[in-house]
Design a protein around this motif. Structure first.
Motif, short mmCIF file in Angstrom:
data_model
loop_
_atom_site.label_atom_id
_atom_site.label_comp_id
_atom_site.label_asym_id
_atom_site.label_seq_id
_atom_site.Cartn_x
_atom_site.Cartn_y
_atom_site.Cartn_z
N ALA A 63 -10.12 0.07 3.01
CA ALA A 63 -9.24 -1.01 2.59
C ALA A 63 -9.46 -1.37 1.14
O ALA A 63 -8.51 -1.65 0.39
CB ALA A 63 -9.46 -2.24 3.48
N ALA A 64 -10.73 -1.35 0.71
CA ALA A 64 -11.05 -1.67 -0.68
C ALA A 64 -10.52 -0.60 -1.63
O ALA A 64 -9.97 -0.91 -2.70
CB ALA A 64 -12.56 -1.82 -0.83
N ILE A 65 -10.67 0.66 -1.25
CA ILE A 65 -10.17 1.74 -2.08
C ILE A 65 -8.65 1.66 -2.21
O ILE A 65 -8.09 1.90 -3.29
CB ILE A 65 -10.61 3.10 -1.52
N ALA A 66 -7.97 1.28 -1.13
CA ALA A 66 -6.51 1.24 -1.12
C ALA A 66 -5.95 0.23 -2.13
O ALA A 66 -4.83 0.41 -2.63
CB ALA A 66 -6.01 0.91 0.28
N VAL A 67 -6.71 -0.82 -2.43
CA VAL A 67 -6.22 -1.82 -3.38
C VAL A 67 -6.81 -1.64 -4.78
O VAL A 67 -6.58 -2.46 -5.67
CB VAL A 67 -6.49 -3.26 -2.88
N ALA A 68 -7.56 -0.55 -4.98
CA ALA A 68 -8.16 -0.28 -6.29
C ALA A 68 -7.12 0.39 -7.19
O ALA A 68 -7.22 1.57 -7.53
CB ALA A 68 -9.41 0.58 -6.14
N LEU A 69 -6.12 -0.38 -7.58
CA LEU A 69 -4.98 0.11 -8.32
C LEU A 69 -4.93 -0.51 -9.71
O LEU A 69 -5.34 -1.67 -9.89
CB LEU A 69 -3.68 -0.23 -7.57
N PRO A 70 -4.43 0.21 -10.70
CA PRO A 70 -4.29 -0.37 -12.03
C PRO A 70 -3.50 -1.68 -11.97
O PRO A 70 -2.45 -1.75 -11.30
CB PRO A 70 -3.54 0.70 -12.81
N GLY A 71 -4.01 -2.71 -12.61
CA GLY A 71 -3.34 -4.00 -12.62
C GLY A 71 -3.91 -4.97 -11.61
O GLY A 71 -3.78 -6.19 -11.78
N ASN A 72 -4.50 -4.45 -10.53
CA ASN A 72 -5.19 -5.33 -9.59
C ASN A 72 -6.53 -5.76 -10.19
O ASN A 72 -6.89 -5.34 -11.29
CB ASN A 72 -5.40 -4.65 -8.24
N ARG A 73 -7.26 -6.59 -9.45
CA ARG A 73 -8.50 -7.14 -9.98
C ARG A 73 -9.66 -6.89 -9.03
O ARG A 73 -9.45 -6.54 -7.85
CB ARG A 73 -8.34 -8.63 -10.26
N ILE A 74 -10.87 -7.09 -9.55
CA ILE A 74 -12.07 -6.92 -8.72
C ILE A 74 -11.98 -7.79 -7.48
O ILE A 74 -12.37 -7.38 -6.38
CB ILE A 74 -13.34 -7.27 -9.52
N GLY A 75 -11.45 -8.99 -7.62
CA GLY A 75 -11.32 -9.88 -6.47
C GLY A 75 -10.48 -9.31 -5.35
O GLY A 75 -10.70 -9.62 -4.18
N ASP A 76 -9.51 -8.46 -5.67
CA ASP A 76 -8.70 -7.82 -4.64
C ASP A 76 -9.55 -6.85 -3.80
O ASP A 76 -9.39 -6.76 -2.58
CB ASP A 76 -7.53 -7.07 -5.27
N ILE A 77 -10.46 -6.13 -4.47
CA ILE A 77 -11.37 -5.23 -3.76
C ILE A 77 -12.30 -6.04 -2.86
O ILE A 77 -12.47 -5.74 -1.67
CB ILE A 77 -12.19 -4.40 -4.77
N SER A 78 -12.89 -7.10 -3.43
CA SER A 78 -13.83 -7.93 -2.68
C SER A 78 -13.14 -8.58 -1.47
O SER A 78 -13.71 -8.63 -0.37
CB SER A 78 -14.42 -9.01 -3.59
N ALA A 79 -11.93 -9.08 -1.68
CA ALA A 79 -11.21 -9.74 -0.60
C ALA A 79 -10.85 -8.76 0.52
O ALA A 79 -10.87 -9.12 1.71
CB ALA A 79 -9.94 -10.40 -1.14
N ALA A 80 -10.53 -7.52 0.15
CA ALA A 80 -10.20 -6.52 1.17
C ALA A 80 -11.41 -6.24 2.06
O ALA A 80 -11.28 -6.07 3.28
CB ALA A 80 -9.72 -5.23 0.50
N ILE A 81 -12.59 -6.19 1.45
CA ILE A 81 -13.81 -5.95 2.22
C ILE A 81 -14.09 -7.11 3.17
O ILE A 81 -14.33 -6.92 4.37
CB ILE A 81 -15.01 -5.74 1.28
#
Length: 255
Positions: free
Chosen positions: A138-156
């Motif tokens: 889930a974290a890898i899926a949101v690791a997209l240009p323009g997203n933020r570190i918080g998006d990765i953390s929140a997915a986890i």
């Protein structure tokens, strides 16, 4: 300071990542009932020697460890989850084993971890491992240009919440490239839309890890091994990825 990598540098990290994936795959096969942790350490040490690689752990001496780490792989059993110092221990049926490996080749680093059950698995252990794997995906899926570190953390943390597992934020993911630990830090819990903006060329290790019933950890007398504070079992999944214009590229998956 965050260092962005060129496409050519990411290709060099991919070479290292494929070696890390290869060695972890061999450890998964070798980790059987009766096998000693020191045998697994010896195997990794020999693989690194044959490849002409450099262990990121050997002589590593951060503020959270006691003296230099004189091994080439972290092996954490049952309630141990991070920085497991290999010791004279023969694996038993039903043990949960986390294997974490970071290596450099020609000056470029990759880092990955995987958790398995040795012998007969208990359903609750497989569920815990699956949660970390799903959180990583889930974290890898949101690791997209323009997203933020918080998006990765929140997915986890969203996956952990769905499974009912607490989340520790003391240790998490991190940037890497020329060294094992670079900026930015990537906690395993956070808010979407917050933190450093993801850009092509960013290379990071994402590493969700959960304990079944606590978010607190304690350090072993060896000064390195981190365990769940209540003795509950743990699991850890990690990949090195690169942010590219077309999305995340996993550098440590078997190909």
């Amino acid at each position: 300071m965050v260092e962005l990598k060129t496409p050519g540098e990411i290709e060099r990290m991919l070479v290292t990542g494929q070696f890390v994936a290869e060695v972890l795959g061999e450890l998964r096969e070798r980790a059987r009932v009766g096998v000693n942790l020191l045998e697994l350490e010896a195997h990794v040490r020999e693989k690194i020697r044959q490849r002409g690689a450099q262990s990121c752990y050997w002589d590593y001496a951060p503020s959270f460890g006691r003296g230099p780490f004189r091994n080439t792989v972290c092996l954490s059993v049952n309630d141990a989850v991070l920085h497991g110092l290999p010791f004279d221990y023969a694996l038993r049926d039903g043990d949960v084993l986390t294997m974490d490996l970071a290596v450099g080749i020609d000056g470029w680093v990759a880092d990955a971890a995987t958790t398995i059950v040795v012998g007969t698995p208990a359903p609750e252990d497989l569920r815990l491992i699956r949660a970390t794997e799903e959180a990583l995906a889930a974290a890898i899926a949101v690791a997209l240009p323009g997203n933020r570190i918080g998006d990765i953390s929140a997915a986890i943390s969203a996956v952990a919440r769905d499974y009912g597992y607490p989340v520790n934020t003391e240790f998490g993911g991190h940037g890497l490239g020329r060294t094992m630990h670079e900026d930015p830090h990537i906690p395993n819990s956070g808010k979407p839309g917050r933190g450093y903006r993801l850009r092509p060329g960013l290379t990071i290790a994402i590493e969700p890890w959960f304990a079944r019933t606590t978010d607190r950890i304690v350090t072993d007398p060896d000064g390195w091994t981190l365990r769940s504070a209540d003795g509950s079992r743990t699991a850890h999944s990690e990949h090195t990825i690169a942010i590219t214009e077309s999305g995340p590229e996993v550098l440590t998956s078997a190909r």
